[in-house]
Design an enzyme around this catalytic site. Structure first.
Site, PDB file in Angstrom:
ATOM      1  N   LYS A   9       0.826  -1.204   0.000  1.00 46.37           N
ATOM      2  CA  LYS A   9       0.000   0.000   0.000  1.00 46.37           C
ATOM      3  C   LYS A   9       0.868   1.265   0.000  1.00 46.37           C
ATOM      4  O   LYS A   9       2.085   1.198   0.213  1.00 46.37           O
ATOM      5  CB  LYS A   9      -0.921  -0.039   1.225  1.00 46.37           C
ATOM      6  CG  LYS A   9      -1.935  -1.189   1.203  1.00 46.37           C
ATOM      7  CD  LYS A   9      -2.831  -1.130   2.434  1.00 46.37           C
ATOM      8  CE  LYS A   9      -3.903  -2.197   2.424  1.00 46.37           C
ATOM      9  NZ  LYS A   9      -4.815  -2.066   3.588  1.00 46.37           N
ATOM     10  N   TYR A  49     -12.690  -2.733  -2.651  1.00 44.25           N
ATOM     11  CA  TYR A  49     -13.203  -2.477  -1.302  1.00 44.25           C
ATOM     12  C   TYR A  49     -14.715  -2.234  -1.317  1.00 44.25           C
ATOM     13  O   TYR A  49     -15.222  -1.464  -0.495  1.00 44.25           O
ATOM     14  CB  TYR A  49     -12.456  -1.292  -0.680  1.00 44.25           C
ATOM     15  CG  TYR A  49     -11.039  -1.652  -0.219  1.00 44.25           C
ATOM     16  CD1 TYR A  49     -10.790  -2.832   0.490  1.00 44.25           C
ATOM     17  CD2 TYR A  49      -9.969  -0.803  -0.460  1.00 44.25           C
ATOM     18  CE1 TYR A  49      -9.513  -3.159   0.910  1.00 44.25           C
ATOM     19  CE2 TYR A  49      -8.669  -1.138  -0.037  1.00 44.25           C
ATOM     20  CZ  TYR A  49      -8.462  -2.312   0.654  1.00 44.25           C
ATOM     21  OH  TYR A  49      -7.205  -2.653   1.079  1.00 44.25           O
ATOM     22  N   ARG A  85      -1.372 -14.296   5.158  1.00 44.65           N
ATOM     23  CA  ARG A  85      -2.193 -13.660   6.206  1.00 44.65           C
ATOM     24  C   ARG A  85      -1.489 -13.749   7.568  1.00 44.65           C
ATOM     25  O   ARG A  85      -1.557 -12.823   8.372  1.00 44.65           O
ATOM     26  CB  ARG A  85      -3.581 -14.310   6.290  1.00 44.65           C
ATOM     27  CG  ARG A  85      -4.499 -13.987   5.111  1.00 44.65           C
ATOM     28  CD  ARG A  85      -4.987 -12.556   5.071  1.00 44.65           C
ATOM     29  NE  ARG A  85      -5.920 -12.210   6.127  1.00 44.65           N
ATOM     30  CZ  ARG A  85      -6.668 -11.100   6.141  1.00 44.65           C
ATOM     31  NH1 ARG A  85      -6.583 -10.211   5.151  1.00 44.65           N
ATOM     32  NH2 ARG A  85      -7.478 -10.839   7.125  1.00 44.65           N
ATOM     33  N   ARG A 102       2.532  -6.099   9.765  1.00 39.82           N
ATOM     34  CA  ARG A 102       1.759  -4.930  10.223  1.00 39.82           C
ATOM     35  C   ARG A 102       2.222  -4.446  11.600  1.00 39.82           C
ATOM     36  O   ARG A 102       2.244  -3.241  11.858  1.00 39.82           O
ATOM     37  CB  ARG A 102       0.265  -5.254  10.217  1.00 39.82           C
ATOM     38  CG  ARG A 102      -0.313  -5.212   8.796  1.00 39.82           C
ATOM     39  CD  ARG A 102      -1.749  -5.617   8.766  1.00 39.82           C
ATOM     40  NE  ARG A 102      -2.384  -5.350   7.475  1.00 39.82           N
ATOM     41  CZ  ARG A 102      -3.543  -5.866   7.111  1.00 39.82           C
ATOM     42  NH1 ARG A 102      -4.197  -6.660   7.936  1.00 39.82           N
ATOM     43  NH2 ARG A 102      -4.056  -5.572   5.937  1.00 39.82           N
ATOM     44  N   ASN A 112      -1.791   0.451   6.858  1.00 41.78           N
ATOM     45  CA  ASN A 112      -1.342  -0.813   7.458  1.00 41.78           C
ATOM     46  C   ASN A 112      -0.484  -1.646   6.498  1.00 41.78           C
ATOM     47  O   ASN A 112      -0.461  -2.857   6.558  1.00 41.78           O
ATOM     48  CB  ASN A 112      -2.523  -1.598   8.048  1.00 41.78           C
ATOM     49  CG  ASN A 112      -3.532  -2.010   6.999  1.00 41.78           C
ATOM     50  OD1 ASN A 112      -3.327  -1.780   5.813  1.00 41.78           O
ATOM     51  ND2 ASN A 112      -4.619  -2.626   7.427  1.00 41.78           N
ATOM     52  N   HIS A 115      -1.990  -5.345   1.729  1.00 43.38           N
ATOM     53  CA  HIS A 115      -3.253  -6.074   1.563  1.00 43.38           C
ATOM     54  C   HIS A 115      -2.903  -7.516   1.234  1.00 43.38           C
ATOM     55  O   HIS A 115      -1.983  -7.768   0.459  1.00 43.38           O
ATOM     56  CB  HIS A 115      -4.090  -5.499   0.410  1.00 43.38           C
ATOM     57  CG  HIS A 115      -5.191  -6.435  -0.007  1.00 43.38           C
ATOM     58  ND1 HIS A 115      -6.382  -6.535   0.682  1.00 43.38           N
ATOM     59  CD2 HIS A 115      -5.249  -7.380  -0.990  1.00 43.38           C
ATOM     60  CE1 HIS A 115      -7.132  -7.482   0.127  1.00 43.38           C
ATOM     61  NE2 HIS A 115      -6.463  -8.013  -0.891  1.00 43.38           N
ATOM     62  N   GLU A 126      -9.683 -11.561  -6.621  1.00 41.44           N
ATOM     63  CA  GLU A 126      -8.776 -10.404  -6.556  1.00 41.44           C
ATOM     64  C   GLU A 126      -7.633 -10.524  -7.560  1.00 41.44           C
ATOM     65  O   GLU A 126      -7.232  -9.531  -8.170  1.00 41.44           O
ATOM     66  CB  GLU A 126      -8.224 -10.260  -5.132  1.00 41.44           C
ATOM     67  CG  GLU A 126      -9.311  -9.848  -4.147  1.00 41.44           C
ATOM     68  CD  GLU A 126      -8.833  -9.789  -2.700  1.00 41.44           C
ATOM     69  OE1 GLU A 126      -7.642 -10.063  -2.437  1.00 41.44           O
ATOM     70  OE2 GLU A 126      -9.665  -9.466  -1.831  1.00 41.44           O
TER      71      GLU A 126
HETATM   72  N1  UDP Z   1      -9.818  -0.244   7.104  1.00 41.22           N
HETATM   73  C1  UDP Z   1      -9.818   0.991   7.715  1.00 41.22           C
HETATM   74  N2  UDP Z   1     -10.541   1.160   8.889  1.00 41.22           N
HETATM   75  C2  UDP Z   1     -11.241   0.140   9.460  1.00 41.22           C
HETATM   76  C3  UDP Z   1     -11.230  -1.126   8.832  1.00 41.22           C
HETATM   77  C4  UDP Z   1     -10.513  -1.287   7.654  1.00 41.22           C
HETATM   78  O1  UDP Z   1      -9.197   1.933   7.214  1.00 41.22           O
HETATM   79  O2  UDP Z   1     -11.875   0.344  10.509  1.00 41.22           O
HETATM   80  C5  UDP Z   1      -9.043  -0.436   5.876  1.00 41.22           C
HETATM   81  C6  UDP Z   1      -7.674  -1.066   6.151  1.00 41.22           C
HETATM   82  O3  UDP Z   1      -6.729  -0.469   5.259  1.00 41.22           O
HETATM   83  C7  UDP Z   1      -7.907  -2.516   5.792  1.00 41.22           C
HETATM   84  C8  UDP Z   1      -8.865  -2.388   4.623  1.00 41.22           C
HETATM   85  O4  UDP Z   1      -9.723  -1.309   4.974  1.00 41.22           O
HETATM   86  O5  UDP Z   1      -6.694  -3.181   5.477  1.00 41.22           O
HETATM   87  C9  UDP Z   1      -9.679  -3.626   4.326  1.00 41.22           C
HETATM   88  O6  UDP Z   1     -10.370  -4.046   5.482  1.00 41.22           O
HETATM   89  P1  UDP Z   1     -10.420  -5.582   5.886  1.00 41.22           P
HETATM   90  O7  UDP Z   1     -11.452  -5.729   6.943  1.00 41.22           O
HETATM   91  O8  UDP Z   1     -10.561  -6.429   4.655  1.00 41.22           O
HETATM   92  O9  UDP Z   1      -8.987  -5.814   6.573  1.00 41.22           O
HETATM   93  P2  UDP Z   1      -7.720  -6.668   6.109  1.00 41.22           P
HETATM   94  O10 UDP Z   1      -8.219  -7.886   5.399  1.00 41.22           O
HETATM   95  O11 UDP Z   1      -6.887  -5.774   5.215  1.00 41.22           O
HETATM   96  O12 UDP Z   1      -6.991  -7.012   7.391  1.00 41.22           O
HETATM   97 MG    MG Z   2      -9.549  -8.018   3.792  1.00 41.78          MG
END
Ligand code: UDP
Ligand code: MG
Length: 147
Positions: A9, A49, A85, A102, A112, A115, A126
């Site tokens: 990112k 998203y 992950r 992270r 963070n 992705h 994806e």
């Molecule tokens: N995100 C955010 N605020 C939140 C939750 C998510 O900015 O409260 C953003 C964050 O960059 C995250 C992305 O949205 O990585 C996608 O969310 P997801 O729940 O899929 O988290 P991930 O799979 O990336 O851990």
């Molecule tokens: Mg996700």
């Protein structure tokens, strides 16, 4: 073998962390099967998203993801999705495990670093969003022998 999608990112690019994050992947022997720097347009970010579209933070997330190009990477390995992950860990860097990408590099919940696809179904969707299957490289690495 599974293939999963990773996006480095904008904070990774801005903070000169591309090499350090890719090193974490290589340390775990994940095979990079495709890699590209690209700017995300509205269509791709809205799709990627779409499940967050109604969240109050969506406009902030969208403008963050478009601040610089991202580095899109396909990696292939046995249990690649779970492995990546685990390397990535929790969405909020402060809830991630020490030693994860992270925890070690993330500063905020939106900034963070990385992705990573969270399931086989999502990885397949994806990956298609960011590249064409014909582009994927298949090659051998010395570390393939451990599989
Ligand atoms: N995100 C955010 N605020 C939140 C939750 C998510 O900015 O409260 C953003 C964050 O960059 C995250 C992305 O949205 O990585 C996608 O969310 P997801 O729940 O899929 O988290 P991930 O799979 O990336 O851990
Ligand atoms: Mg996700």
């Amino acid at each position: 073998m599974e293939t999963t999608l990773i996006l480095l990112k904008p904070d990774t690019i801005e903070r000169s962390l591309i090499g350090q994050v890719i090193t974490r992947l290589e340390n775990k022997w994940l095979k990079i099967s495709w890699l590209k720097m690209m700017k995300l347009d509205d269509t791709i970010i809205n799709k990627h998203y779409d499940f967050l579209m109604n969240k109050p933070f969506f406009p902030i997330l969208k403008s963050y993801m478009q601040r610089t190009p991202v580095v899109a990477i396909a990696v292939t390995w046995k249990e690649a999705i779970k492995t990546v992950r685990n390397l990535t860990w929790a969405t909020n860097p402060f809830e991630a495990l020490p030693g994860s990408i992270r925890w070690d590099f993330g500063l905020t919940i939106d900034g963070n670093i990385i992705h990573a696809s969270d399931s086989l179904e999502n990885a397949q969707k994806e990956l298609k969003r960011f590249f064409e299957w014909k582009d994927i490289f298949e090659y051998s690495k010395i570390t393939d022998d451990v599989l």
